[in-house]
Design a protein around this motif. Structure first.
Motif, mmCIF file in Angstrom:
data_model
loop_
_atom_site.group_PDB
_atom_site.id
_atom_site.type_symbol
_atom_site.label_atom_id
_atom_site.label_comp_id
_atom_site.label_asym_id
_atom_site.label_seq_id
_atom_site.Cartn_x
_atom_site.Cartn_y
_atom_site.Cartn_z
ATOM 1 N N GLY A 177 -21.444 5.238 -7.635
ATOM 2 C CA GLY A 177 -20.974 5.395 -8.867
ATOM 3 C C GLY A 177 -20.253 6.617 -9.081
ATOM 4 O O GLY A 177 -19.932 7.632 -9.859
ATOM 5 N N LEU A 178 -18.923 7.037 -8.053
ATOM 6 C CA LEU A 178 -17.477 8.141 -8.247
ATOM 7 C C LEU A 178 -16.872 7.395 -9.182
ATOM 8 O O LEU A 178 -16.405 6.045 -9.024
ATOM 9 C CB LEU A 178 -17.198 7.901 -6.863
ATOM 10 C CG LEU A 178 -18.172 9.896 -6.169
ATOM 11 C CD1 LEU A 178 -19.278 9.018 -5.633
ATOM 12 C CD2 LEU A 178 -17.230 9.784 -5.398
ATOM 13 N N PRO A 179 -15.830 8.075 -9.967
ATOM 14 C CA PRO A 179 -14.491 8.163 -10.763
ATOM 15 C C PRO A 179 -13.879 7.921 -9.698
ATOM 16 O O PRO A 179 -14.042 8.715 -8.371
ATOM 17 C CB PRO A 179 -14.703 8.834 -11.586
ATOM 18 C CG PRO A 179 -15.902 9.866 -11.712
ATOM 19 C CD PRO A 179 -16.491 9.254 -10.451
ATOM 20 N N VAL A 180 -12.516 6.630 -9.800
ATOM 21 C CA VAL A 180 -12.028 6.884 -7.712
ATOM 22 C C VAL A 180 -10.462 7.162 -8.705
ATOM 23 O O VAL A 180 -9.855 6.602 -9.905
ATOM 24 C CB VAL A 180 -12.230 5.672 -7.815
ATOM 25 C CG1 VAL A 180 -11.031 5.920 -6.773
ATOM 26 C CG2 VAL A 180 -13.645 5.235 -7.627
ATOM 27 N N ALA A 181 -9.666 7.971 -8.476
ATOM 28 C CA ALA A 181 -7.856 7.979 -8.699
ATOM 29 C C ALA A 181 -7.456 7.326 -7.738
ATOM 30 O O ALA A 181 -7.465 7.552 -5.960
ATOM 31 C CB ALA A 181 -7.859 9.617 -8.796
ATOM 32 N N THR A 182 -6.647 6.545 -7.675
ATOM 33 C CA THR A 182 -5.499 6.290 -7.023
ATOM 34 C C THR A 182 -4.012 6.841 -7.311
ATOM 35 O O THR A 182 -3.581 7.367 -8.721
ATOM 36 C CB THR A 182 -5.659 4.413 -6.506
ATOM 37 O OG1 THR A 182 -4.420 4.146 -8.245
ATOM 38 C CG2 THR A 182 -6.624 4.350 -6.626
ATOM 39 N N GLY A 183 -3.368 6.265 -5.974
ATOM 40 C CA GLY A 183 -1.695 6.619 -6.746
ATOM 41 C C GLY A 183 -1.425 4.723 -6.737
ATOM 42 O O GLY A 183 -1.980 4.345 -7.384
ATOM 43 N N PRO A 184 0.263 5.029 -7.315
ATOM 44 C CA PRO A 184 0.498 3.498 -8.035
ATOM 45 C C PRO A 184 0.445 2.474 -7.129
ATOM 46 O O PRO A 184 0.761 1.241 -7.195
ATOM 47 C CB PRO A 184 2.086 4.182 -8.736
ATOM 48 C CG PRO A 184 2.776 5.240 -7.683
ATOM 49 C CD PRO A 184 1.634 5.924 -7.275
ATOM 50 N N HIS A 185 0.391 3.095 -5.874
ATOM 51 C CA HIS A 185 0.706 2.131 -4.414
ATOM 52 C C HIS A 185 -0.478 0.914 -4.464
ATOM 53 O O HIS A 185 -0.938 1.206 -2.928
ATOM 54 C CB HIS A 185 1.978 1.946 -3.479
ATOM 55 C CG HIS A 185 2.908 3.041 -3.933
ATOM 56 N ND1 HIS A 185 4.208 2.211 -3.960
ATOM 57 C CD2 HIS A 185 2.990 4.297 -3.672
ATOM 58 C CE1 HIS A 185 4.764 2.769 -4.153
ATOM 59 N NE2 HIS A 185 4.844 4.109 -4.281
ATOM 60 N N VAL A 186 -1.571 0.104 -5.084
ATOM 61 C CA VAL A 186 -2.265 -0.544 -4.936
ATOM 62 C C VAL A 186 -2.470 -1.802 -4.625
ATOM 63 O O VAL A 186 -3.521 -2.373 -4.698
ATOM 64 C CB VAL A 186 -3.336 -0.382 -5.494
ATOM 65 C CG1 VAL A 186 -3.948 1.683 -5.847
ATOM 66 C CG2 VAL A 186 -2.965 -0.357 -6.898
ATOM 67 N N PHE A 187 -1.137 -2.056 -4.196
ATOM 68 C CA PHE A 187 -0.760 -3.858 -4.042
ATOM 69 C C PHE A 187 -2.016 -4.680 -3.620
ATOM 70 O O PHE A 187 -1.696 -6.200 -3.920
ATOM 71 C CB PHE A 187 0.478 -4.107 -3.656
ATOM 72 C CG PHE A 187 1.307 -3.484 -2.533
ATOM 73 C CD1 PHE A 187 1.089 -4.386 -1.968
ATOM 74 C CD2 PHE A 187 2.130 -2.148 -2.837
ATOM 75 C CE1 PHE A 187 1.685 -3.061 0.034
ATOM 76 C CE2 PHE A 187 2.904 -1.961 -1.576
ATOM 77 C CZ PHE A 187 2.273 -2.409 -0.581
ATOM 78 N N ASN A 188 -1.975 -3.875 -2.273
ATOM 79 C CA ASN A 188 -3.144 -4.599 -1.323
ATOM 80 C C ASN A 188 -4.669 -4.779 -2.100
ATOM 81 O O ASN A 188 -5.677 -5.852 -1.566
ATOM 82 C CB ASN A 188 -3.527 -4.204 -0.235
ATOM 83 C CG ASN A 188 -2.013 -4.416 0.529
ATOM 84 O OD1 ASN A 188 -1.669 -5.427 0.706
ATOM 85 N ND2 ASN A 188 -2.095 -3.244 1.390
#
Length: 275
Positions: A210-221
């Motif tokens: 149930g957590l909101p999730v942040a990522t950077g731009p490099h999520v190609f996998n």
């Protein structure tokens, strides 16, 4: 014997064995790599693709349609451990239930520096925010802890079994196998390997909690997972400079020791993991 060197993204096994490793990251292959793969793909008896998109890409470089099966993403086949929520609540009590907690999991070299800068900016508006920092590789645990302290942050290491106080700035998870537990105790998650061109890590564990999730731009996998979650509670940002804004936006949903997320989106994720 396996045929190596066909492509850095492909490994093919002769004989009765099917494709030994699923094709990975097709969208980043060069034209030359596509052309190299095509003859080999036509000799493979069966190919298991992760998604329909991957299947279409395989077809486009010469794989016979009749030999392709879409399996779905195996990352969906995990289960949250029994008792995890209760253990998370216990950890959260030790961290402090009145403060807000950002859990940065599976971080790589170069990301901690950006996260520490984001924390500096974040604490100008959320002074009590605790950063829980969990490096991906154990050989970096000591260096990351030292970096935090060198930057002047009051830092507690999990291995020290020392309680956080109201003055603790950073909790470093320098133990193995506890990242999901830390997610269960947090308010917002940042998933590493994405501010540097590694390709990201699994976003489903914090999302399922149930957590909101942040990522950077490099999520190609993890393109498919990001697409599924993006309209729900994933904030994908272009680099570390925007991380503070993303986290602030998510923390604004925080209420009564929890966060407000889309119940429909969370149900969708949970349903995908149970089928």
């Amino acid at each position: 014997n396996p045929l190596y060197g066909v492509s850095p993204y492909l490994r093919i096994v002769q004989g009765d064995t099917a494709l030994d490793e699923i094709v990975n990251d097709l969208e980043h292959m060069t034209v030359e790599e596509y052309q190299t793969c095509a003859p080999a793909l036509r000799q493979v008896r069966h190919i298991i693709a992760q998604s329909e998109t991957d299947a279409r890409r395989l077809e486009s470089i010469g794989a016979p349609t009749a030999r392709i099966t879409v399996s779905g993403n195996l990352k969906f086949d995990f289960r949250l451990p029994p008792g995890l929520i209760e253990e998370g609540e216990s950890i959260r009590t030790a961290w402090g239930t009145q403060r807000r907690v950002l859990v940065a999991g599976s971080t790589h070299e170069g990301e901690e520096e950006l996260l520490l800068e984001a924390l500096r900016q974040l604490r100008q508006q959320v002074p009590d925010c605790l950063l829980v920092l969990v490096p991906r590789h154990p050989e970096r645990f000591a260096a990351v802890g030292a970096l935090c302290r060198r930057r002047g942050y009051r830092t507690v290491l999990r291995s020290e079994r020392t309680f956080c106080t109201a003055g603790t700035d950073i909790f470093v998870g320098n133990t193995m196998g506890e990242l999901t537990l830390f997610y269960a105790a947090g308010d917002v998650a940042f998933v590493g390997g994405s501010l540097v061109p590694h390709g990201g890590h699994n976003l489903l564990e914090p999302a399922a909690l149930g957590l909101p999730v942040a990522t950077g731009p490099h999520v190609f996998n993890f393109t498919e997972i990001c697409e599924i979650l993006q309209q729900a509670f994933v904030e994908e940002k272009q680099g570390g400079g925007r991380l503070k804004k993303a986290v602030l936006a998510m923390l604004s949903r925080y209420k009564n020791n929890g966060v407000q997320v889309s119940a429909h989106a969370e149900d969708k994720v949970q349903a995908m993991m149970t089928h």
